[in-house]
Motif scaffolding. Structure first.
Motif, mmCIF file in Angstrom:
data_model
loop_
_atom_site.group_PDB
_atom_site.id
_atom_site.type_symbol
_atom_site.label_atom_id
_atom_site.label_comp_id
_atom_site.label_asym_id
_atom_site.label_seq_id
_atom_site.Cartn_x
_atom_site.Cartn_y
_atom_site.Cartn_z
ATOM 1 N N THR A 1 -11.606 -80.423 16.347
ATOM 2 C CA THR A 1 -12.054 -79.137 15.820
ATOM 3 C C THR A 1 -11.583 -77.976 16.689
ATOM 4 N N LEU A 2 -11.289 -78.228 17.967
ATOM 5 C CA LEU A 2 -10.719 -77.177 18.807
ATOM 6 C C LEU A 2 -9.407 -76.685 18.209
ATOM 7 N N THR A 3 -8.579 -77.608 17.734
ATOM 8 C CA THR A 3 -7.310 -77.241 17.111
ATOM 9 C C THR A 3 -7.546 -76.325 15.921
ATOM 10 N N VAL A 4 -8.587 -76.611 15.143
ATOM 11 C CA VAL A 4 -8.912 -75.791 13.976
ATOM 12 C C VAL A 4 -9.295 -74.380 14.408
ATOM 13 N N TYR A 5 -10.095 -74.256 15.459
ATOM 14 C CA TYR A 5 -10.544 -72.931 15.898
ATOM 15 C C TYR A 5 -9.418 -72.134 16.560
ATOM 16 N N ILE A 6 -8.518 -72.818 17.243
ATOM 17 C CA ILE A 6 -7.332 -72.130 17.773
ATOM 18 C C ILE A 6 -6.540 -71.545 16.612
ATOM 19 N N LYS A 7 -6.372 -72.337 15.553
ATOM 20 C CA LYS A 7 -5.630 -71.886 14.374
ATOM 21 C C LYS A 7 -6.309 -70.680 13.725
ATOM 22 N N ARG A 8 -7.628 -70.734 13.580
ATOM 23 C CA ARG A 8 -8.364 -69.622 12.968
ATOM 24 C C ARG A 8 -8.264 -68.357 13.812
ATOM 25 N N LEU A 9 -8.363 -68.522 15.127
ATOM 26 C CA LEU A 9 -8.284 -67.365 16.013
ATOM 27 C C LEU A 9 -6.899 -66.726 15.927
ATOM 28 N N ARG A 10 -5.861 -67.542 15.905
ATOM 29 C CA ARG A 10 -4.503 -67.012 15.766
ATOM 30 C C ARG A 10 -4.323 -66.259 14.454
ATOM 31 N N GLU A 11 -4.912 -66.785 13.388
ATOM 32 C CA GLU A 11 -4.787 -66.131 12.080
ATOM 33 C C GLU A 11 -5.414 -64.745 12.087
ATOM 34 N N LYS A 12 -6.435 -64.552 12.917
ATOM 35 C CA LYS A 12 -7.115 -63.258 12.976
ATOM 36 C C LYS A 12 -6.475 -62.292 13.975
ATOM 37 N N LEU A 13 -5.792 -62.835 14.999
ATOM 38 C CA LEU A 13 -5.303 -61.982 16.077
ATOM 39 C C LEU A 13 -3.795 -61.788 16.096
ATOM 40 N N GLU A 14 -3.057 -62.737 15.572
ATOM 41 C CA GLU A 14 -1.596 -62.708 15.674
ATOM 42 C C GLU A 14 -0.955 -62.007 14.473
ATOM 43 N N ASP A 15 0.166 -61.352 14.721
ATOM 44 C CA ASP A 15 0.948 -60.768 13.648
ATOM 45 C C ASP A 15 1.560 -61.876 12.800
ATOM 46 N N ASN A 16 2.065 -62.912 13.459
ATOM 47 C CA ASN A 16 2.616 -64.079 12.777
ATOM 48 C C ASN A 16 2.030 -65.326 13.423
ATOM 49 N N PRO A 17 0.960 -65.889 12.833
ATOM 50 C CA PRO A 17 0.292 -67.047 13.451
ATOM 51 C C PRO A 17 1.212 -68.256 13.636
ATOM 52 N N GLN A 18 2.293 -68.331 12.858
ATOM 53 C CA GLN A 18 3.206 -69.460 12.987
ATOM 54 C C GLN A 18 4.043 -69.384 14.262
ATOM 55 N N THR A 19 4.259 -68.183 14.754
ATOM 56 C CA THR A 19 4.981 -67.988 16.021
ATOM 57 C C THR A 19 4.102 -67.114 16.924
ATOM 58 N N PRO A 20 3.008 -67.667 17.442
ATOM 59 C CA PRO A 20 2.021 -66.883 18.206
ATOM 60 C C PRO A 20 2.612 -66.293 19.487
ATOM 61 N N ARG A 21 2.211 -65.058 19.762
ATOM 62 C CA ARG A 21 2.665 -64.381 20.977
ATOM 63 C C ARG A 21 1.500 -64.048 21.907
ATOM 64 N N ILE A 22 0.283 -64.262 21.449
ATOM 65 C CA ILE A 22 -0.888 -63.993 22.287
ATOM 66 C C ILE A 22 -1.413 -65.298 22.872
ATOM 67 N N ILE A 23 -1.801 -66.214 22.009
ATOM 68 C CA ILE A 23 -2.280 -67.535 22.455
ATOM 69 C C ILE A 23 -1.132 -68.530 22.298
ATOM 70 N N LYS A 24 -0.509 -68.847 23.407
ATOM 71 C CA LYS A 24 0.673 -69.704 23.392
ATOM 72 C C LYS A 24 0.301 -71.157 23.668
ATOM 73 N N THR A 25 1.022 -72.064 23.004
ATOM 74 C CA THR A 25 0.858 -73.494 23.263
ATOM 75 C C THR A 25 1.761 -73.906 24.419
ATOM 76 N N VAL A 26 1.183 -74.611 25.375
ATOM 77 C CA VAL A 26 1.968 -75.187 26.470
ATOM 78 C C VAL A 26 1.974 -76.693 26.221
ATOM 79 N N ARG A 27 3.063 -77.176 25.681
ATOM 80 C CA ARG A 27 3.126 -78.548 25.187
ATOM 81 C C ARG A 27 2.764 -79.568 26.263
#
Length: 230
Positions: free
Chosen positions: A192-218
């Motif tokens: 569910t953490l993954t789900v909430y990261i996705k929701r937060l990006r959708e609300k904060l990012e210009d393009n949630p598919q290529t996030p520039r605020i919350i970045k994934t560190v693989r």
């Protein structure tokens, strides 16, 4: 030495917290009810107040209101009530943070340090955090993106605040779960953490598919970019 007022009527919590805080180098004054806490607030100055919400002779809300009337001392609520209404009410009154019982002492100490760091910056902007085009007012628990208010759930807000307290730092999924676990308890897990990261990006990012605020560190986790632009 920073001086903390702990107002809590559970003796077991008082003993454990007092010991842990003193081990961290804090001076601790304890009161177990609202009237005696109000009295000591008039007599002494504190660097931070830890307030239980449910107290004999009053409530943590009463104490928070008086603390903010006397100055801008940071307040963290200790509460057994984890529903969103009580969380938002406390933040709207000027509380700087909250943690739900049962809590982990190391997590509370981490939050105390974060709140005190913000308070030491001083000035009216101590409750304002910015990252790129985002503005977060922690006193009001409100978020704006490019001048427009963004409405977050309590858990989404807690997740964002966890990132904001560690700008530029890579946070593991375990660290993020520790930061938000008290809002939804057992309902928050790794999936569910993954789900909430996705929701937060959708609300904060210009393009949630290529996030520039919350970045994934693989292979590690996520981080909040210091100079991000939404």
């Amino acid at each position: 030495m920073e001086h903390i007022l702990l107002v809590e009527d559970d003796k077991a919590i008082v003993m454990g917290l007092t010991y842990s805080l003193e081990q961290e180098g804090y001076q601790v004054t304890v009161r177990e009810d609202c009237p005696s806490a109000l009295k000591v607030l008039e007599e002494k100055t504190f660097d931070l107040c830890l307030l239980d919400l449910t107290l004999p002779g009053g409530s943590g809300y009463d104490l928070c209101r008086r603390v903010k009337e006397l100055g801008d001392t940071p307040v963290i609520f200790l509460t057994a009530m984890d529903d969103e209404v009580n969380v938002v009410m406390g933040l709207d009154m000027g509380a700087d943070d909250y943690i739900t019982k049962p809590f982990r002492v190391r997590e509370l100490i981490s939050r105390i340090r974060s709140v005190l760091r913000r308070a030491r910056r001083g000035g009216e902007n101590s409750h304002q955090l910015t990252i790129g085009s985002l503005l977060v007012n922690t006193q009001e628990a409100r978020v704006w993106r490019q001048g427009e208010e963004v409405f977050l759930t309590a858990l989404e807000y807690r997740l964002l605040l966890t990132f904001l307290n560690h700008p530029g730092q890579v946070l593991t999924r375990s660290q993020l779960l520790e930061g938000i676990w008290d809002v939804a308890g057992d309902f928050v897990n790794d999936n569910t953490l993954t789900v909430y990261i996705k929701r937060l990006r959708e609300k904060l990012e210009d393009n949630p598919q290529t996030p520039r605020i919350i970045k994934t560190v693989r292979g590690v986790g996520y981080k909040l970019e210091r100079g991000a632009k939404a």
